[in-house]
Design an enzyme around this catalytic site. Structure first.
Site, PDB file in Angstrom:
ATOM      1  N   ASP A  30       0.859  -1.185   0.000  1.00 45.05           N
ATOM      2  CA  ASP A  30       0.000   0.000   0.000  1.00 45.05           C
ATOM      3  C   ASP A  30       0.892   1.231   0.000  1.00 45.05           C
ATOM      4  OD1 ASP A  30      -1.708   2.208   0.958  1.00 45.05           O
ATOM      5  OD2 ASP A  30      -3.202   0.630   1.288  1.00 45.05           O
ATOM      6  N   HIS A 100     -10.218  -5.009  -2.445  1.00 46.05           N
ATOM      7  CA  HIS A 100      -8.860  -5.256  -1.932  1.00 46.05           C
ATOM      8  C   HIS A 100      -8.909  -5.605  -0.460  1.00 46.05           C
ATOM      9  CE1 HIS A 100      -9.841  -0.979  -1.676  1.00 46.05           C
ATOM     10  NE2 HIS A 100      -9.201  -0.991  -0.520  1.00 46.05           N
TER      11      HIS A 100
END
Ligand code: 5GP
Ligand code: ZN
Length: 146
Positions: A30, A100
């Site tokens: 991320d 996700h």
């Protein structure tokens, strides 16, 4: 999907720090690391959220998550736990509408307060009739689908 940022990452139009890739999923860091090692696991098929998964896609994605979680955990001996988070819908804090799963390592030195994973529970304000009604309604929705 052409205007989806995660589809662009899958198609290598946008770079990512990829950890794992196969025909079904991509796992990458991320860009806004909640903690060091914060990883996203996404299906290559564009689905907005969990509500759009069929059994086959769910099997293909979920079967890979434990192995990736174990690898993330081993990244640092100070990692003592890991939160698997999945936001579905804007109201639930989803900001990228390509499904996700967040794998967020938890370090011995971090603080639960800083992480903000606290919520008020309402269980003790509900009667057994309330629980039964909630249960029965959800069961009826499950049965409608099958
Ligand atoms: P959500 O809030 O939808 O559950 O999480 C979306 C996540 O995607 C956020 O944590 C955000 O930092 C991450 N993200 C958004 N754009 C990009 C990007 O271009 N690259 C990477 N690696 N992560 C991104
Ligand atoms: Zn997408």
């Amino acid at each position: 999907m052409t205007d989806c940022i995660f589809c662009k990452i899958i198609n290598k139009e946008i770079p990512s720090y990829t950890i794992y890739e196969d025909e079904d999923i991509l796992a990458f860091l991320d860009i806004s690391q909640v903690s060091k090692g914060h990883t996203l696991v996404i299906p290559k098929k564009h689905v907005a959220n969990l509500f759009e998964y069929d059994e086959d896609l769910a099997a293909r994605v979920f079967t890979k998550i434990p192995e990736i979680a174990r690898a993330v955990r081993l990244f640092d001996p100070e990692i003592k736990g890991l939160n698997l988070l999945n936001n579905n819908g804007e109201f639930a804090s989803q900001s990228v509408f390509h499904s996700h799963f967040h794998l967020i390592p938890r370090y011995a030195t971090d603080s639960l307060d800083g992480f903000g994973l606290k919520w008020e529970t309402k269980g003790d304000t509900l009667s057994s009739e309330n629980f039964t009604e909630i249960k029965d309604t959800i069961i009826s929705k499950l049965e409608e689908k099958s």
